[in-house]
Design a protein around this motif. Sequence first.
Motif, PDB file in Angstrom:
ATOM      1  N   ALA A 800     -36.469 -27.678   5.504  1.00  0.00           N
ATOM      2  CA  ALA A 800     -36.462 -26.968   4.222  1.00  0.00           C
ATOM      3  C   ALA A 800     -36.202 -25.487   4.434  1.00  0.00           C
ATOM      4  CB  ALA A 800     -37.792 -27.177   3.501  1.00  0.00           C
ATOM      5  N   GLY A 801     -36.874 -24.898   5.415  1.00  0.00           N
ATOM      6  CA  GLY A 801     -36.645 -23.487   5.716  1.00  0.00           C
ATOM      7  C   GLY A 801     -35.238 -23.247   6.212  1.00  0.00           C
ATOM      8  N   GLU A 802     -34.729 -24.165   7.037  1.00  0.00           N
ATOM      9  CA  GLU A 802     -33.371 -24.041   7.563  1.00  0.00           C
ATOM     10  C   GLU A 802     -32.358 -24.059   6.410  1.00  0.00           C
ATOM     11  OE1 GLU A 802     -30.358 -26.537  10.504  1.00  0.00           O
ATOM     12  OE2 GLU A 802     -32.478 -27.099  10.347  1.00  0.00           O
ATOM     13  N   ALA A 803     -32.544 -24.987   5.453  1.00  0.00           N
ATOM     14  CA  ALA A 803     -31.623 -25.076   4.325  1.00  0.00           C
ATOM     15  C   ALA A 803     -31.686 -23.816   3.469  1.00  0.00           C
ATOM     16  CB  ALA A 803     -31.960 -26.304   3.483  1.00  0.00           C
ATOM     17  N   ASP A 804     -32.899 -23.309   3.258  1.00  0.00           N
ATOM     18  CA  ASP A 804     -33.049 -22.096   2.449  1.00  0.00           C
ATOM     19  C   ASP A 804     -32.330 -20.917   3.106  1.00  0.00           C
ATOM     20  OD1 ASP A 804     -34.661 -20.556   0.256  1.00  0.00           O
ATOM     21  OD2 ASP A 804     -35.028 -19.458   2.114  1.00  0.00           O
ATOM     22  N   ALA A 805     -32.479 -20.767   4.416  1.00  0.00           N
ATOM     23  CA  ALA A 805     -31.817 -19.668   5.118  1.00  0.00           C
ATOM     24  C   ALA A 805     -30.304 -19.811   5.050  1.00  0.00           C
ATOM     25  CB  ALA A 805     -32.290 -19.623   6.572  1.00  0.00           C
ATOM     26  N   LEU A 806     -29.798 -21.048   5.156  1.00  0.00           N
ATOM     27  CA  LEU A 806     -28.351 -21.259   5.051  1.00  0.00           C
ATOM     28  C   LEU A 806     -27.828 -20.864   3.668  1.00  0.00           C
ATOM     29  CD1 LEU A 806     -27.949 -24.668   6.932  1.00  0.00           C
ATOM     30  CD2 LEU A 806     -26.957 -22.471   7.610  1.00  0.00           C
ATOM     31  N   VAL A 807     -28.581 -21.216   2.624  1.00  0.00           N
ATOM     32  CA  VAL A 807     -28.164 -20.840   1.272  1.00  0.00           C
ATOM     33  C   VAL A 807     -28.100 -19.326   1.145  1.00  0.00           C
ATOM     34  CG1 VAL A 807     -28.838 -20.851  -1.160  1.00  0.00           C
ATOM     35  CG2 VAL A 807     -28.988 -22.949   0.187  1.00  0.00           C
ATOM     36  N   ARG A 808     -29.117 -18.647   1.656  1.00  0.00           N
ATOM     37  CA  ARG A 808     -29.137 -17.192   1.560  1.00  0.00           C
ATOM     38  C   ARG A 808     -28.001 -16.567   2.358  1.00  0.00           C
ATOM     39  NH1 ARG A 808     -34.143 -15.375  -0.527  1.00  0.00           N
ATOM     40  NH2 ARG A 808     -35.549 -17.123  -0.951  1.00  0.00           N
ATOM     41  N   GLN A 821     -16.439 -19.091   4.227  1.00  0.00           N
ATOM     42  CA  GLN A 821     -17.617 -19.139   5.092  1.00  0.00           C
ATOM     43  C   GLN A 821     -18.862 -19.508   4.296  1.00  0.00           C
ATOM     44  OE1 GLN A 821     -17.969 -19.200   8.183  1.00  0.00           O
ATOM     45  NE2 GLN A 821     -20.145 -18.806   8.514  1.00  0.00           N
ATOM     46  N   ALA A 822     -18.944 -19.019   3.061  1.00  0.00           N
ATOM     47  CA  ALA A 822     -20.085 -19.370   2.213  1.00  0.00           C
ATOM     48  C   ALA A 822     -20.160 -20.878   2.002  1.00  0.00           C
ATOM     49  CB  ALA A 822     -19.980 -18.638   0.869  1.00  0.00           C
ATOM     50  N   VAL A 823     -19.007 -21.499   1.736  1.00  0.00           N
ATOM     51  CA  VAL A 823     -18.972 -22.958   1.543  1.00  0.00           C
ATOM     52  C   VAL A 823     -19.399 -23.660   2.818  1.00  0.00           C
ATOM     53  CG1 VAL A 823     -17.453 -24.925   1.115  1.00  0.00           C
ATOM     54  CG2 VAL A 823     -17.258 -22.863  -0.299  1.00  0.00           C
ATOM     55  N   ARG A 824     -18.969 -23.159   3.971  1.00  0.00           N
ATOM     56  CA  ARG A 824     -19.351 -23.782   5.245  1.00  0.00           C
ATOM     57  C   ARG A 824     -20.858 -23.688   5.485  1.00  0.00           C
ATOM     58  NH1 ARG A 824     -14.252 -21.647   6.874  1.00  0.00           N
ATOM     59  NH2 ARG A 824     -15.182 -19.683   7.614  1.00  0.00           N
ATOM     60  N   ARG A 825     -21.498 -22.681   4.936  1.00  0.00           N
ATOM     61  CA  ARG A 825     -22.963 -22.583   5.048  1.00  0.00           C
ATOM     62  C   ARG A 825     -23.643 -23.536   4.059  1.00  0.00           C
ATOM     63  NH1 ARG A 825     -24.236 -18.492   9.134  1.00  0.00           N
ATOM     64  NH2 ARG A 825     -23.132 -16.570   8.606  1.00  0.00           N
ATOM     65  N   LEU A 826     -23.074 -23.625   2.859  1.00  0.00           N
ATOM     66  CA  LEU A 826     -23.756 -24.355   1.794  1.00  0.00           C
ATOM     67  C   LEU A 826     -23.703 -25.868   1.975  1.00  0.00           C
ATOM     68  CD1 LEU A 826     -22.597 -22.221  -1.273  1.00  0.00           C
ATOM     69  CD2 LEU A 826     -24.862 -22.256  -0.240  1.00  0.00           C
ATOM     70  N   ARG A 827     -22.617 -26.383   2.570  1.00  0.00           N
ATOM     71  CA  ARG A 827     -22.497 -27.843   2.691  1.00  0.00           C
ATOM     72  C   ARG A 827     -23.596 -28.432   3.583  1.00  0.00           C
ATOM     73  NH1 ARG A 827     -18.682 -29.767  -0.211  1.00  0.00           N
ATOM     74  NH2 ARG A 827     -16.759 -28.614  -0.686  1.00  0.00           N
ATOM     75  N   ALA A 843     -29.514 -29.514  -6.630  1.00  0.00           N
ATOM     76  CA  ALA A 843     -28.735 -29.165  -7.811  1.00  0.00           C
ATOM     77  C   ALA A 843     -28.308 -27.704  -7.770  1.00  0.00           C
ATOM     78  CB  ALA A 843     -29.549 -29.440  -9.072  1.00  0.00           C
ATOM     79  N   TYR A 844     -29.174 -26.855  -7.256  1.00  0.00           N
ATOM     80  CA  TYR A 844     -28.835 -25.432  -7.162  1.00  0.00           C
ATOM     81  C   TYR A 844     -27.646 -25.212  -6.230  1.00  0.00           C
ATOM     82  CZ  TYR A 844     -29.311 -20.560  -5.668  1.00  0.00           C
ATOM     83  OH  TYR A 844     -29.072 -19.253  -5.348  1.00  0.00           O
ATOM     84  N   VAL A 845     -27.675 -25.848  -5.078  1.00  0.00           N
ATOM     85  CA  VAL A 845     -26.570 -25.682  -4.130  1.00  0.00           C
ATOM     86  C   VAL A 845     -25.292 -26.266  -4.718  1.00  0.00           C
ATOM     87  CG1 VAL A 845     -25.732 -26.205  -1.809  1.00  0.00           C
ATOM     88  CG2 VAL A 845     -28.138 -25.670  -2.167  1.00  0.00           C
ATOM     89  N   LEU A 846     -25.410 -27.380  -5.427  1.00  0.00           N
ATOM     90  CA  LEU A 846     -24.223 -27.948  -6.078  1.00  0.00           C
ATOM     91  C   LEU A 846     -23.621 -26.955  -7.067  1.00  0.00           C
ATOM     92  CD1 LEU A 846     -25.325 -31.635  -6.758  1.00  0.00           C
ATOM     93  CD2 LEU A 846     -23.365 -30.906  -5.381  1.00  0.00           C
ATOM     94  N   SER A 847     -24.484 -26.224  -7.775  1.00  0.00           N
ATOM     95  CA  SER A 847     -23.962 -25.241  -8.734  1.00  0.00           C
ATOM     96  C   SER A 847     -23.238 -24.116  -8.010  1.00  0.00           C
ATOM     97  CB  SER A 847     -25.101 -24.669  -9.586  1.00  0.00           C
ATOM     98  OG  SER A 847     -25.909 -23.769  -8.847  1.00  0.00           O
ATOM     99  N   LEU A 848     -23.756 -23.725  -6.841  1.00  0.00           N
ATOM    100  CA  LEU A 848     -23.070 -22.680  -6.070  1.00  0.00           C
ATOM    101  C   LEU A 848     -21.722 -23.179  -5.568  1.00  0.00           C
ATOM    102  CD1 LEU A 848     -26.053 -21.285  -3.930  1.00  0.00           C
ATOM    103  CD2 LEU A 848     -25.054 -20.306  -5.995  1.00  0.00           C
ATOM    104  N   LEU A 849     -21.687 -24.402  -5.072  1.00  0.00           N
ATOM    105  CA  LEU A 849     -20.424 -24.961  -4.591  1.00  0.00           C
ATOM    106  C   LEU A 849     -19.432 -25.130  -5.726  1.00  0.00           C
ATOM    107  CD1 LEU A 849     -21.821 -27.590  -2.072  1.00  0.00           C
ATOM    108  CD2 LEU A 849     -20.416 -25.607  -1.497  1.00  0.00           C
ATOM    109  N   ALA A 850     -19.929 -25.533  -6.900  1.00  0.00           N
ATOM    110  CA  ALA A 850     -19.038 -25.686  -8.052  1.00  0.00           C
ATOM    111  C   ALA A 850     -18.434 -24.345  -8.450  1.00  0.00           C
ATOM    112  CB  ALA A 850     -19.803 -26.289  -9.227  1.00  0.00           C
TER     113      ALA A 850
END
Length: 1012
Positions: A800-808, A821-827, A843-850
């Motif tokens: 969970a922490g790893e995913a949060d840091a990747l999103v940031r 590069q942002a997309v490569r972090r978010l996937r 859902a939040y990450v999906l909105s960022l990717l969208a």
Amino acid sequence: MAAEFGVLGAVEARLDGRPVDLGHARQRCVLGVLLVEAGRPVPVDQLVDRVWGEDVPQRVAGALYSYLSRLRRAVADADGVEIQRQSAGYLLTVDPQAVDIHRFRRLITLARSAESDRSAAELFAQALGCWRGEPFAGLDTPWLTSTRHTLLSERFAAELDRNDVLLRLGRHGELLPALSAAVAEHPLDERLAEQSMLALYRCGRQADADEQYRRIRRCLAEQLGSDPGAGLRRLHERILAADPGLAAPSADVPEPRQTGPAPVPAQLPADVRAFAGRTDELAALDRLLSQPVGDDPRHSAATAVTIAVLSGTPGVGKSALAVRWAHRVRDAFPDGQLYVNLRGYDAEQPVVPADALAWFLTALGVRAPELPLELDERAGRYRSELAGRRMLVLLDNVSSVEQVRPLLPGAGSCLVLITSRDSLPGMVAVHGAERLNLDLLPPADAVGLLRRLIGARVDREPSAAAELADACARLPLALRIAAELAAARSDVPLAELVAELADHQRRLDLLDAGGDPRAEVRAVFSWSYQNLSGEAARAFRLLGLPPGVNLHVDAAAALTGTGVGDARRLLGLLARASLIHTSGGGRYGMHDLLRAYAAELASRHDTAPDREAALTRLFDHYLAGSVAAMAALYPTPAPARDLAAGGTTGDADAARAWLEAEWPNLAAACTYGATHGWHRHAIALAETLFRYLDAGGPVAEAVTVTASAAAAARAVGDRDAQARALSNLGRLHRRQGRLDRAAESYQQALTLYTGLGDDAAVAGALRNLGSVHWRQGHYRQAADHYQQAWTRYRRLGDEAGEADALVRLGLVDERLGDSAQAVRRLRPALELYARLGDRFSEAYVLSLLARLGPDPDQLAPTAASLELSLAAVRQAGDRTREAYVLTDLAAVHARRGRLAEAAAHLREALVLHRRIGDRASEAEALNDLGQVLRAAGDAAQAAAEHGQALALAREIGDRYEQARAHDGIAAADQVTGEPDRALSHVEQARRLFADLAVPAPTIGVPAAGSGR
């Protein structure tokens, strides 16, 4: 039966005044749509779209038919009301005047065409009286949201027209409070500013009117790059010239006063029973009412606040006189009465002006998240709230001019009554206060008070009664205590009681050579105390120990170590002896002299371990109650460590009421515990209550309480608890826009966690520091902290922490212009959240990717996923996440071209951000809304939203949102044909973006919650 329907508030129906059960939310949506279109058929597909939006169920026809059938049954007995199916759709037949929205619109039309201003004022009052709250409250569909916004705009326009009418009628005084609130909400509206300036001028506040003009001129220049219009400039010139044409018109018949929506506080304590004497003093106070007040048209120049100071020795009856007079004249102050005991001579907890202002502002209707942080800002807001209102302000037990000066209103329509042991010469010299020095009661009045309290015995033994009055130093407090003891021993002659008191005075040697009346009062206290039973005497002594305002009977039971029933009995005995007084709601208070005397006795008769045990039991009670309350409010609160006694969950409303009632005592326990040895309690209380404080509780004191916990942890060498408290303190500072202080607190926490070797906590501190640097526009530093956090989370196996840091990290990449590069972090973050089953974050990450990705087919499923998340967080009551999901939805809708829905979601998010107090996210959402509105073709309103964002971003130091605001204003100015102003904002935006080393954002696409 006569029927009434409403949508200007919750959707409701009443038959002969009784409410009708309209069923669940979707069914009420159906009725709401039909009421808006009353008398016009609504096509089925249009009805479905307005009620369900995109979330149309598979069997929508059956559901709609079912809802309509139930609604028909609900209103079957209503006269003239019918729901019919026609070829063109469904038709609601009803008298339009039975529906508040249509009644409101008709009354507004009539008001605007009325033959006289008096008629217009009455019609406007009736129209605005149709409103009960936010239209369609509790219902949420895109169409309802859009209609709600339209109705609120209609109401604002009606209020502006109403203001003009009332100003023409000379009713500026009663209008000023509403104008002050409206100007704060619409700082760029020039028409509103003109109305406010004129009202201020007519109330004799020419300087304030001038400052109002300067304020809007600065706002227009800074936020829109424009100057005030000709009308506003001309009014300013006329005000400076004191143009006689601006004088208020005279009226032969007084206008009825509009109560308006403002709260009317009634905070006066209960009147004193058996009050005697003080006839001259009451008459002197009565003469204050004959002085001119600022909202009286006959005395428009009288703008100074009327202030009276009652001074005198402790126990002389200052508070009793003030409260008695305040109750006598309360009808002269129809806008309310404010009261605070400032505890100016309390050895431990005198009330600081900032806290008193917070209580007053809350009573005046200001919500906790909206309370200004600094003392000067609170004082200014307080004066604004009181402007033009007839209010009585009673400031009891004041220690100094400095303590009371920020609490003085700026309106001549208010009267301030102050009580103090000090004569407060500065109030007289600087503020023109009337001073009234209270002496001892005259002998006849002192005996008269005894007569009222103990009856005919006084007349049977007049000499003894006079001696008893003298023995009590003719001080009302002592006389009441002596009278209660005499009443309890009705078979003992007064002469014998006087002799007994004299013996106590000699034996205890409490009289000093100077004849200080306070020493004699202590003798009376001692006399009454000696007649208490042993358990009552012990309870009295212990009641002098706790910090705080007053005690509930449950807390008293904990303090004394008795059951609640025994505590209630003991408190009753002490109250009958006049050693304590009831405060309502099962609470008891104590005069400050008695508190000091009780504490003195406790130090003399109770051992230090006994006193410590009593306070420990009390603080344990507060902690257990806090744990239980938090468990009820938040089903899975973070457990308080070490001392957290177990509590059971209960009713959330009751829990919140308990926290609000006990908050002064809880805060006092934290600060007292941190400085007097109850360090663990201070730590545990602050940590237990933190979520309540962070989620919109008493934000004014949240920082003080949390800082006390950090100090307590440092005192006992608990570095882990100190780091947690510092982390919480950093979050509070960040939420309030104090980014430098937030960074300092987070850095201290990081240092402590690093020394402890707590890698998980270090990762969290790094993430928090990154979030502050993000807000400050230091993106490289933010990325560095996020990268370090990601490395630690990965090493710890914390997905969970790893995913949060990747999103940031992905958000930083996007901000720096590297979307790939942002997309490569978010996937990979998306994959981690999916594996963890975290639907909200997924859902939040999906909105960022969208938003970042080029594939439009991704938008519809993302919107559906976000809608599910929105429903979940609303059901959980998580307002913070709800605001974030609304912003995410707005971003997706903007990409899909559904701009009205995007704007509606952003407006809802703004309401939540303001309620929570998240100013950074508020600035971001304002810029998002401005972008959407400009894309929708409303450039003027877009510029206004960006202007608000710019002002807020400057205030909290968020340079990126400042750049976005300049960019948005420039785009709007280009549309509205203001190329010169547009160029100025373009240059400022470019300079900021260049300083931040980031590209300008894409116009029209909101930021999708990047401030998390």
